[in-house]
Write a protein that holds these residues in place. Sequence first.
Motif, PDB file in Angstrom:
ATOM      1  N   LEU A 229       0.833  -1.210   0.000  1.00 36.01           N
ATOM      2  CA  LEU A 229       0.000   0.000   0.000  1.00 36.01           C
ATOM      3  C   LEU A 229       0.866   1.258   0.000  1.00 36.01           C
ATOM      4  CD1 LEU A 229      -2.913  -0.855   2.467  1.00 36.01           C
ATOM      5  CD2 LEU A 229      -3.168  -0.129   0.089  1.00 36.01           C
ATOM      6  N   ALA A 230       1.944   1.227   0.793  1.00 30.67           N
ATOM      7  CA  ALA A 230       2.846   2.376   0.841  1.00 30.67           C
ATOM      8  C   ALA A 230       3.474   2.628  -0.526  1.00 30.67           C
ATOM      9  CB  ALA A 230       3.935   2.146   1.886  1.00 30.67           C
ATOM     10  N   GLY A 231       3.870   1.539  -1.215  1.00 28.15           N
ATOM     11  CA  GLY A 231       4.438   1.689  -2.543  1.00 28.15           C
ATOM     12  C   GLY A 231       3.475   2.332  -3.516  1.00 28.15           C
ATOM     13  N   ARG A 232       2.210   1.936  -3.427  1.00 24.25           N
ATOM     14  CA  ARG A 232       1.206   2.550  -4.294  1.00 24.25           C
ATOM     15  C   ARG A 232       1.061   4.041  -3.981  1.00 24.25           C
ATOM     16  NH1 ARG A 232      -4.871   0.347  -4.235  1.00 24.25           N
ATOM     17  NH2 ARG A 232      -3.979  -1.249  -5.606  1.00 24.25           N
ATOM     18  N   MET A 233       0.976   4.387  -2.715  1.00 24.93           N
ATOM     19  CA  MET A 233       0.800   5.784  -2.320  1.00 24.93           C
ATOM     20  C   MET A 233       1.984   6.642  -2.749  1.00 24.93           C
ATOM     21  SD  MET A 233      -0.809   5.237   1.498  1.00 24.93           S
ATOM     22  CE  MET A 233      -0.886   6.997   1.825  1.00 24.93           C
TER      23      MET A 233
ATOM     24  N   GLY B 227      -7.316  -8.219  -1.532  1.00 26.14           N
ATOM     25  CA  GLY B 227      -8.269  -8.301  -2.623  1.00 26.14           C
ATOM     26  C   GLY B 227      -9.116  -7.048  -2.727  1.00 26.14           C
ATOM     27  N   HIS B 228      -9.530  -6.517  -1.588  1.00 23.53           N
ATOM     28  CA  HIS B 228     -10.350  -5.310  -1.580  1.00 23.53           C
ATOM     29  C   HIS B 228      -9.616  -4.127  -2.179  1.00 23.53           C
ATOM     30  CE1 HIS B 228     -13.125  -2.225  -0.153  1.00 23.53           C
ATOM     31  NE2 HIS B 228     -12.074  -1.583   0.332  1.00 23.53           N
ATOM     32  N   PHE B 229      -8.331  -3.959  -1.807  1.00 20.90           N
ATOM     33  CA  PHE B 229      -7.555  -2.807  -2.280  1.00 20.90           C
ATOM     34  C   PHE B 229      -6.910  -3.046  -3.649  1.00 20.90           C
ATOM     35  CE2 PHE B 229      -7.388  -2.013   2.396  1.00 20.90           C
ATOM     36  CZ  PHE B 229      -8.032  -0.782   2.382  1.00 20.90           C
ATOM     37  N   LYS B 230      -7.120  -4.228  -4.216  1.00 17.65           N
ATOM     38  CA  LYS B 230      -6.617  -4.557  -5.555  1.00 17.65           C
ATOM     39  C   LYS B 230      -5.115  -4.290  -5.673  1.00 17.65           C
ATOM     40  CE  LYS B 230     -11.129  -3.635  -7.666  1.00 17.65           C
ATOM     41  NZ  LYS B 230     -11.519  -5.053  -7.587  1.00 17.65           N
ATOM     42  N   LEU B 231      -4.369  -4.913  -4.753  1.00 20.62           N
ATOM     43  CA  LEU B 231      -2.928  -4.698  -4.666  1.00 20.62           C
ATOM     44  C   LEU B 231      -2.183  -5.692  -5.560  1.00 20.62           C
ATOM     45  CD1 LEU B 231      -2.422  -3.973  -0.866  1.00 20.62           C
ATOM     46  CD2 LEU B 231      -2.089  -2.393  -2.761  1.00 20.62           C
ATOM     47  N   ARG B 232      -2.122  -5.379  -6.838  1.00 24.67           N
ATOM     48  CA  ARG B 232      -1.464  -6.276  -7.785  1.00 24.67           C
ATOM     49  C   ARG B 232       0.037  -6.389  -7.531  1.00 24.67           C
ATOM     50  NH1 ARG B 232      -2.422  -4.701 -13.823  1.00 24.67           N
ATOM     51  NH2 ARG B 232      -0.544  -3.456 -13.461  1.00 24.67           N
ATOM     52  N   GLY B 233       0.600  -5.397  -6.856  1.00 24.84           N
ATOM     53  CA  GLY B 233       2.024  -5.431  -6.532  1.00 24.84           C
ATOM     54  C   GLY B 233       2.369  -6.327  -5.360  1.00 24.84           C
ATOM     55  N   LEU B 234       1.363  -6.944  -4.750  1.00 23.33           N
ATOM     56  CA  LEU B 234       1.586  -7.870  -3.642  1.00 23.33           C
ATOM     57  C   LEU B 234       1.606  -9.291  -4.178  1.00 23.33           C
ATOM     58  CD1 LEU B 234       1.814  -8.506  -0.613  1.00 23.33           C
ATOM     59  CD2 LEU B 234      -0.694  -8.431  -0.490  1.00 23.33           C
TER      60      LEU B 234
ATOM     61  N   GLY C 143       3.828   6.025  -5.385  1.00 26.77           N
ATOM     62  CA  GLY C 143       4.000   5.946  -6.825  1.00 26.77           C
ATOM     63  C   GLY C 143       5.199   5.125  -7.257  1.00 26.77           C
ATOM     64  N   ARG C 144       5.591   4.147  -6.450  1.00 30.77           N
ATOM     65  CA  ARG C 144       6.757   3.321  -6.768  1.00 30.77           C
ATOM     66  C   ARG C 144       6.326   2.024  -7.437  1.00 30.77           C
ATOM     67  NH1 ARG C 144      11.105   5.767  -4.938  1.00 30.77           N
ATOM     68  NH2 ARG C 144      10.963   7.186  -3.160  1.00 30.77           N
ATOM     69  N   SER C 145       7.259   1.441  -8.185  1.00 30.69           N
ATOM     70  CA  SER C 145       6.932   0.273  -9.013  1.00 30.69           C
ATOM     71  C   SER C 145       7.377  -1.047  -8.398  1.00 30.69           C
ATOM     72  CB  SER C 145       7.579   0.416 -10.395  1.00 30.69           C
ATOM     73  OG  SER C 145       8.992   0.433 -10.291  1.00 30.69           O
ATOM     74  N   TYR C 146       7.910  -1.025  -7.190  1.00 29.92           N
ATOM     75  CA  TYR C 146       8.396  -2.281  -6.611  1.00 29.92           C
ATOM     76  C   TYR C 146       7.253  -3.234  -6.319  1.00 29.92           C
ATOM     77  CZ  TYR C 146       7.147  -0.382  -1.928  1.00 29.92           C
ATOM     78  OH  TYR C 146       6.493   0.137  -0.835  1.00 29.92           O
ATOM     79  N   ARG C 147       7.591  -4.518  -6.318  1.00 29.14           N
ATOM     80  CA  ARG C 147       6.662  -5.526  -5.839  1.00 29.14           C
ATOM     81  C   ARG C 147       7.025  -5.900  -4.403  1.00 29.14           C
ATOM     82  NH1 ARG C 147       7.772  -8.850 -10.658  1.00 29.14           N
ATOM     83  NH2 ARG C 147       6.331  -8.363 -12.352  1.00 29.14           N
ATOM     84  N   THR C 148       6.054  -6.377  -3.657  1.00 30.40           N
ATOM     85  CA  THR C 148       6.263  -6.861  -2.298  1.00 30.40           C
ATOM     86  C   THR C 148       5.914  -8.344  -2.267  1.00 30.40           C
ATOM     87  OG1 THR C 148       5.631  -4.693  -1.422  1.00 30.40           O
ATOM     88  CG2 THR C 148       5.690  -6.542   0.129  1.00 30.40           C
ATOM     89  N   TYR C 149       6.885  -9.167  -1.894  1.00 30.62           N
ATOM     90  CA  TYR C 149       6.728 -10.612  -1.866  1.00 30.62           C
ATOM     91  C   TYR C 149       6.658 -11.094  -0.415  1.00 30.62           C
ATOM     92  CZ  TYR C 149       8.405 -10.259  -6.701  1.00 30.62           C
ATOM     93  OH  TYR C 149       8.564  -9.939  -8.026  1.00 30.62           O
ATOM     94  N   CYS C 150       5.793 -12.035  -0.161  1.00 30.81           N
ATOM     95  CA  CYS C 150       5.672 -12.590   1.187  1.00 30.81           C
ATOM     96  C   CYS C 150       5.646 -14.108   1.097  1.00 30.81           C
ATOM     97  CB  CYS C 150       4.399 -12.088   1.871  1.00 30.81           C
ATOM     98  SG  CYS C 150       4.139 -12.774   3.522  1.00 30.81           S
ATOM     99  N   MET C 151       6.667 -14.749   1.669  1.00 33.43           N
ATOM    100  CA  MET C 151       6.695 -16.215   1.711  1.00 33.43           C
ATOM    101  C   MET C 151       6.140 -16.712   3.037  1.00 33.43           C
ATOM    102  SD  MET C 151       9.806 -19.008   1.412  1.00 33.43           S
ATOM    103  CE  MET C 151      10.165 -18.674  -0.310  1.00 33.43           C
ATOM    104  N   MET C 152       5.115 -17.539   2.949  1.00 31.74           N
ATOM    105  CA  MET C 152       4.450 -18.088   4.125  1.00 31.74           C
ATOM    106  C   MET C 152       4.607 -19.601   4.158  1.00 31.74           C
ATOM    107  SD  MET C 152       0.947 -15.909   3.593  1.00 31.74           S
ATOM    108  CE  MET C 152       1.219 -15.852   1.809  1.00 31.74           C
TER     109      MET C 152
END
Length: 293
Positions: free
Chosen positions: A141-145, A174-181, A147-156
């Motif tokens: 969300l911070a990246g979107r705000m 899903g609600h915030f449509k965070l395609r960068g996640l 205007g940065r193009s990085y992706r955020t990856y989370c290994m669970m």
Amino acid sequence: MTTDNHRGHGRNVSEDYLADRAKFIRLETLRLTRIAGAGHYSSTFSAAELFSALYYAHLRFDPSNPKWPDRDRFILSKGHAAIGLYPVLADLGFYEASKLDDFTRLGSSFGDHPDMKKIPGIDFSSGSLGHGLSVALGIALAGRMQGRSYRTYCMMGDGELNEGQIWEAAMAAGHFKLRGLVGIVDRNQLSIDGPTEKVMSVEPLADRFASFGWDVKRIDGHDLKVILETLDGLAPAGEGKPQMIIADTIKGRGVRHMELSLDWHVGNLVGADYEEAFEEISQGLKPFVKENA
């Protein structure tokens, strides 16, 4: 510094090279566990190919500038597998490899779980499981705000999917449509308490994430060709469905007597057992055969 194409931070790496780096991760896990006197073998071995493909062929970062604002972020929610990530970061130049020689010892920056305040290249201090996806959500969300193009990856891990906080984060993403996640589930079939489907079933896992608005892909988490194709096919950060990779893996992969065994979530190999495991990993992965199949 890496380019924007999300391939290999300037390297053109082969699958053979990545297989060698996965072997390196397993061997270093053996070595560091011997230093500490105990370690998480099987949870790290299941993620070795994923770590290799992500860090040597995909993630965007700059070891000389670990806080580069446009780097991709990687959240290791299953933080007990950090013993396999530390050697990778050293190998890539985030710090001297010799710093790992006192792993877990008094005064060392390197503990059983990673500390983002002490270790360059670590984006999240994990410990109690289940928090990572929420943290990754906030970073995306911070990246979107910004205007940065990085992706955020989370290994669970698949065991930590029992935590309700994971599903709150999944719903919010899903609600915030965070395609960068980008979520990655190391679906190695076992938690410390037993087989996941007996402890608390997580299946049908793909359908569950899809119902929360995620674009889901399910892959063989030990097949480097498939892993690379999947990573290369990820959509860029922006508005759209968050992206989930369910990687089917074998807990303990690489040492036959550890594979899908409940005995090696935490352990310590000594003497001839250590040497035999070292030799088996050095020879490379063999076809998996389930006992009593």
